[in-house]
Motif scaffolding. Structure first.
Motif, PDB file in Angstrom:
ATOM      1  N   ARG A 126      -7.476-110.146 -66.080  1.00 32.65           N
ATOM      2  CA  ARG A 126      -7.613-108.689 -65.269  1.00 32.65           C
ATOM      3  C   ARG A 126      -9.084-108.687 -64.523  1.00 32.65           C
ATOM      4  O   ARG A 126      -9.058-108.261 -63.389  1.00 32.65           O
ATOM      5  CB  ARG A 126      -7.599-107.738 -66.187  1.00 32.65           C
ATOM      6  CG  ARG A 126      -7.445-106.219 -65.682  1.00 32.65           C
ATOM      7  CD  ARG A 126      -6.258-106.204 -64.697  1.00 32.65           C
ATOM      8  NE  ARG A 126      -6.553-104.914 -63.930  1.00 32.65           N
ATOM      9  CZ  ARG A 126      -6.896-104.972 -62.594  1.00 32.65           C
ATOM     10  NH1 ARG A 126      -7.086-106.039 -61.914  1.00 32.65           N
ATOM     11  NH2 ARG A 126      -7.090-103.738 -61.829  1.00 32.65           N
ATOM     12  N   SER A 132      -2.889-108.813 -61.335  1.00 36.26           N
ATOM     13  CA  SER A 132      -2.366-107.541 -61.464  1.00 36.26           C
ATOM     14  C   SER A 132      -1.580-107.788 -62.807  1.00 36.26           C
ATOM     15  O   SER A 132      -1.522-108.625 -63.572  1.00 36.26           O
ATOM     16  CB  SER A 132      -1.227-107.312 -60.633  1.00 36.26           C
ATOM     17  OG  SER A 132      -0.267-108.257 -60.618  1.00 36.26           O
ATOM     18  N   GLU A 133      -1.151-106.533 -63.580  1.00 35.93           N
ATOM     19  CA  GLU A 133      -0.455-106.433 -64.681  1.00 35.93           C
ATOM     20  C   GLU A 133       0.643-107.302 -64.765  1.00 35.93           C
ATOM     21  O   GLU A 133       1.007-108.035 -65.654  1.00 35.93           O
ATOM     22  CB  GLU A 133      -0.062-105.183 -65.110  1.00 35.93           C
ATOM     23  CG  GLU A 133      -1.222-104.164 -65.475  1.00 35.93           C
ATOM     24  CD  GLU A 133      -0.680-102.741 -65.866  1.00 35.93           C
ATOM     25  OE1 GLU A 133       0.441-102.241 -65.304  1.00 35.93           O
ATOM     26  OE2 GLU A 133      -1.534-102.131 -66.320  1.00 35.93           O
ATOM     27  N   THR A 134       1.570-107.508 -63.594  1.00 42.71           N
ATOM     28  CA  THR A 134       2.482-108.242 -63.354  1.00 42.71           C
ATOM     29  C   THR A 134       2.296-109.641 -63.473  1.00 42.71           C
ATOM     30  O   THR A 134       2.638-110.594 -63.874  1.00 42.71           O
ATOM     31  CB  THR A 134       3.377-108.045 -62.238  1.00 42.71           C
ATOM     32  OG1 THR A 134       3.645-106.455 -62.214  1.00 42.71           O
ATOM     33  CG2 THR A 134       4.491-108.728 -62.051  1.00 42.71           C
ATOM     34  N   GLU A 135       1.154-109.914 -62.902  1.00 39.00           N
ATOM     35  CA  GLU A 135       0.724-111.604 -62.717  1.00 39.00           C
ATOM     36  C   GLU A 135       0.144-111.989 -64.194  1.00 39.00           C
ATOM     37  O   GLU A 135       0.536-113.044 -64.608  1.00 39.00           O
ATOM     38  CB  GLU A 135      -0.461-111.609 -61.787  1.00 39.00           C
ATOM     39  CG  GLU A 135      -0.097-111.437 -60.252  1.00 39.00           C
ATOM     40  CD  GLU A 135      -1.060-111.368 -59.091  1.00 39.00           C
ATOM     41  OE1 GLU A 135      -1.041-111.892 -58.368  1.00 39.00           O
ATOM     42  OE2 GLU A 135      -2.036-110.943 -59.501  1.00 39.00           O
ATOM     43  N   ALA A 137       1.087-110.626 -66.935  1.00 37.08           N
ATOM     44  CA  ALA A 137       2.493-110.961 -67.807  1.00 37.08           C
ATOM     45  C   ALA A 137       3.100-112.168 -67.610  1.00 37.08           C
ATOM     46  O   ALA A 137       3.598-112.830 -68.532  1.00 37.08           O
ATOM     47  CB  ALA A 137       3.222-109.619 -67.631  1.00 37.08           C
ATOM     48  N   GLU A 138       3.280-112.448 -66.498  1.00 38.42           N
ATOM     49  CA  GLU A 138       3.670-113.668 -65.900  1.00 38.42           C
ATOM     50  C   GLU A 138       2.947-114.962 -66.774  1.00 38.42           C
ATOM     51  O   GLU A 138       3.483-116.012 -67.146  1.00 38.42           O
ATOM     52  CB  GLU A 138       4.017-113.828 -64.455  1.00 38.42           C
ATOM     53  CG  GLU A 138       4.705-115.041 -63.950  1.00 38.42           C
ATOM     54  CD  GLU A 138       4.617-115.261 -62.415  1.00 38.42           C
ATOM     55  OE1 GLU A 138       4.325-116.166 -61.857  1.00 38.42           O
ATOM     56  OE2 GLU A 138       5.298-114.025 -61.844  1.00 38.42           O
ATOM     57  N   SER A 141       3.499-114.922 -70.264  1.00 35.08           N
ATOM     58  CA  SER A 141       4.424-114.727 -70.852  1.00 35.08           C
ATOM     59  C   SER A 141       4.948-113.651 -71.639  1.00 35.08           C
ATOM     60  O   SER A 141       5.168-113.948 -72.962  1.00 35.08           O
ATOM     61  CB  SER A 141       5.160-116.148 -71.598  1.00 35.08           C
ATOM     62  OG  SER A 141       4.970-116.939 -70.526  1.00 35.08           O
ATOM     63  N   SER A 143       5.304-109.107 -72.022  1.00 34.14           N
ATOM     64  CA  SER A 143       5.441-107.944 -71.145  1.00 34.14           C
ATOM     65  C   SER A 143       4.409-107.168 -70.516  1.00 34.14           C
ATOM     66  O   SER A 143       3.345-107.459 -70.949  1.00 34.14           O
ATOM     67  CB  SER A 143       6.380-107.027 -72.105  1.00 34.14           C
ATOM     68  OG  SER A 143       5.653-106.247 -73.018  1.00 34.14           O
ATOM     69  N   ARG A 144       4.721-106.369 -69.450  1.00 34.48           N
ATOM     70  CA  ARG A 144       3.546-105.696 -68.793  1.00 34.48           C
ATOM     71  C   ARG A 144       3.035-104.620 -69.878  1.00 34.48           C
ATOM     72  O   ARG A 144       2.102-104.352 -69.911  1.00 34.48           O
ATOM     73  CB  ARG A 144       4.140-104.557 -67.518  1.00 34.48           C
ATOM     74  CG  ARG A 144       4.229-105.927 -66.660  1.00 34.48           C
ATOM     75  CD  ARG A 144       4.676-105.025 -65.283  1.00 34.48           C
ATOM     76  NE  ARG A 144       3.659-103.965 -64.742  1.00 34.48           N
ATOM     77  CZ  ARG A 144       3.745-102.904 -64.112  1.00 34.48           C
ATOM     78  NH1 ARG A 144       5.170-102.860 -63.872  1.00 34.48           N
ATOM     79  NH2 ARG A 144       3.093-102.165 -63.826  1.00 34.48           N
ATOM     80  N   LYS A 148      -0.936-103.867 -71.023  1.00 40.98           N
ATOM     81  CA  LYS A 148      -1.473-102.768 -71.153  1.00 40.98           C
ATOM     82  C   LYS A 148      -2.394-102.455 -72.361  1.00 40.98           C
ATOM     83  O   LYS A 148      -3.232-102.081 -72.560  1.00 40.98           O
ATOM     84  CB  LYS A 148      -0.597-101.618 -70.628  1.00 40.98           C
ATOM     85  CG  LYS A 148      -0.221-101.538 -69.308  1.00 40.98           C
ATOM     86  CD  LYS A 148       0.855-100.512 -68.969  1.00 40.98           C
ATOM     87  CE  LYS A 148       1.442-100.405 -67.682  1.00 40.98           C
ATOM     88  NZ  LYS A 148       2.437 -99.464 -67.183  1.00 40.98           N
TER      89      LYS A 148
END
Length: 166
Positions: A126, A132-135, A137-138, A141, A143-144, A148
């Motif tokens: 981060r 980003s949170e999505t990136e 999480a990906e 592996s 969840s968003r 968080k």
């Protein structure tokens, strides 16, 4: 499947190698290992470049591979320490490495090293890699929501460790 867009591997390497090394050094605690981890991620991407359906996904692949390689290094290091009882000084950074950092940076890095691995990974991705949170999480592996909660817990713990260093 024919690709309409070729992967600019050289451009990707030039633009993202150093930011990836900076991110990984926070996970593995030394620059030499971080450079090796990132190099392995680039080598794997290069080897599998023809399987990549979307060249725009290459950076995400690299981030995920770098984090997974870092985890593997840490597992191997932990196993070696446990089974071979290696002396701590063998894994210490060079004596002058801390001199290159300001006192505040030294305190922050020491505090980050005290975080659990998942929180350290999330915060490194981060705040050092600006994902980003999505990136994140990906790349990890997860969840968003897990991104968080780990970010929040990690920041709370850093705040309690550092107090009013800021």
């Amino acid at each position: 499947m024919t690709h309409t867009t070729e992967l600019d591997f050289t451009g990707l390497y030039t633009a993202h190698r150093l930011p990836l090394v900076r991110m990984v050094v926070l996970l593995v605690d030394d620059i030499g290992t971080a450079e090796d981890v990132v190099q392995e991620a680039f080598a794997a991407l290069h080897q599998n470049r023809y399987r990549l359906r979307d060249p725009d996904a290459a950076l995400g692949y690299l981030r995920t591979a770098a984090v997974n390689n870092a985890r593997s290094v840490l597992r191997k290091r932990q196993t070696a320490r446990r089974h071979l009882r290696l002396a701590r000084q063998e894994f210490a950074e060079p004596a002058d490495s801390e001199l290159l950092l300001t006192a505040a940076h030294q305190q922050v890095l020491a505090a980050v090293r005290q975080l659990p691995p998942r929180q350290r990974e999330v915060l490194a991705l981060r705040y050092w890699a600006n994902l980003s949170e999505t990136e994140i999480a990906e790349a990890l592996s997860i969840s968003r929501g897990a991104v968080k909660s780990n970010a929040s817990r990690g920041m709370d713990k850093l705040e309690s460790i550092l107090g009013d260093v800021r």
